[in-house]
Design an enzyme around this catalytic site. Structure first.
Site: not given
Ligand code: SAH
Length: 342
Positions: A92, A105, A112, A116, A119, A159, A215, A332
């Site tokens: 996507e 984006c 991935c 996390c 996510c 990813g 972070l 996100c």
């Molecule tokens: N793998 C890379 C690229 C993905 S960026 C990374 O982790 O940076 C996706 C962003 O969305 C990251 O900053 C992640 O912390 C944030 N994210 C993931 N799950 C989320 C959620 N449920 N709500 C808000 N932000 C989220």
């Protein structure tokens, strides 16, 4: 990886032409057809000789993704695209409009591996890396459809781009190329969950691409719970790499911080964040948690203001990212698709 001219850099395109017995400028013309005019049908490449065109067609497919679905968020701000790769896998992309910019984006992998806890993409597991051509194709397909010019690209879709470093950087170089889409390097951002050696490698690239680090916690205890990568590269090492990046490049970076109710939104977390980030020239982007089906909760308005208030003494700028597209699971952390297997 599917063999395709879409994976070729500008220089490789010229070499390809020479190897096939044609002039280097033929390679330059093909590059422009693919990445400036978004042509995928060789019969439209009018300034290219017929014999070269048949070579192009024989070499490999030019269309690497098909749009399966296109959903609009309804707010006029966000569109989500579901693509199918030639092997049936799905990824996507999300188009995000704001007053100043139009940002795409893109995904760098199918699924991935980072796992996390907050996510949704983690639920897919890791399926495979995307090729540079497949990353670029997300841009090409969306830009072909869209009347507005995409001004920014962020590697923040599915990813971990730093686990697919070479293909992601290769794609970014084409996006930036003056004979291609001409997206300014400073308008292309890589986001990483914290792959420390790659942050250091990124610092040495001779390009002005921007860096964001997810972070998401101010202590190892909480970050270990949220992001398994922290057990491999704990906060101290991550922040050292961030400092190294700033010193090496002389550029700021952005830290992203997903704000989760009762997990990392306390006054103590804010105080610890200020202490940790004080020595690093940076910006902090607070992203209230978007629903994913996980047991975490989004902080309410009051919690969000309280957290931002607690950060008011910070020496670095703090911004709030209110992700659009939550209604269509485009925000996100919400990107997910059932694994399509063939
Ligand atoms: N793998 C890379 C690229 C993905 S960026 C990374 O982790 O940076 C996706 C962003 O969305 C990251 O900053 C992640 O912390 C944030 N994210 C993931 N799950 C989320 C959620 N449920 N709500 C808000 N932000 C989220």
């Amino acid at each position: 990886m599917v063999r395709s001219l879409k994976n070729h850099s500008y220089e490789e395109m010229q070499q390809w032409a020479v190897d096939a017995g044609f002039a280097p400028y033929t390679g330059r013309q093909i590059f422009e057809w693919l990445f400036r005019h978004f042509t995928e049908d060789t019969s439209e490449m009018l300034n290219i000789k017929k014999e070269v065109r048949s070579h192009i067609a024989e070499y490999g497919p030019l269309r690497l993704l098909d749009i399966l679905e296109h959903e609009s968020g309804g707010d006029g701000g966000t569109d989500k695209f579901l693509f199918q790769c030639l092997d049936g896998k799905a990824v996507e992309s999300v188009l995000i409009r704001s007053q100043k910019r139009v940002t795409l984006c893109v995904s760098s992998q199918v699924g991935c591996a980072m796992n996390c806890a907050f996510c949704r993409t983690a639920d897919m597991g890791f399926i495979r890396d995307l090729s540079a051509g497949e990353i670029l194709e997300q841009y090409v397909q969306v830009q072909r459809l869209s009347e507005e010019k995409i001004s920014n690209v962020v590697f923040m879709g599915m990813g971990e781009p730093f686990n697919n470093f070479e293909q992601s950087v290769r794609a970014a170089l084409v996006l930036n190329h003056e004979k291609g889409p001409q997206i300014a390097a400073r308008h292309i951002t890589f986001s990483t969950s914290g792959i420390v050696p790659k942050i250091r490698e990124f610092a040495h690239l001779p390009y002005q691409f921007k860096l964001a680090i997810s972070l998401n916690a101010a202590t190892n205890r909480i970050r270990d719970l949220l992001m398994p990568v922290n057990r491999r590269y704990p906060l101290e090492e991550l922040l050292d790499a961030a400092k190294y990046y700033v010193q090496t490049t002389n550029r700021h970076l952005t830290f992203e911080y997903v704000l989760i109710k009762d997990v990392n939104n306390g006054d103590k977390d804010a105080a610890e964040l200020m202490r940790l980030l004080r020595p690093i020239p940076c910006k902090l982007n607070v992203i209230p948690f978007n629903e994913t089906g996980a047991s975490y909760r989004r902080p309410d308005e009051k919690d969000i203001s309280r957290f931002l208030g607690a950060l008011s003494a910070a020496v670095f700028p703090v911004t709030l990212r209110l992700s659009g597209g939550r209604g269509i699971n485009a925000a996100c952390g919400q990107l997910y698709h059932e694994v399509l297997r063939k």
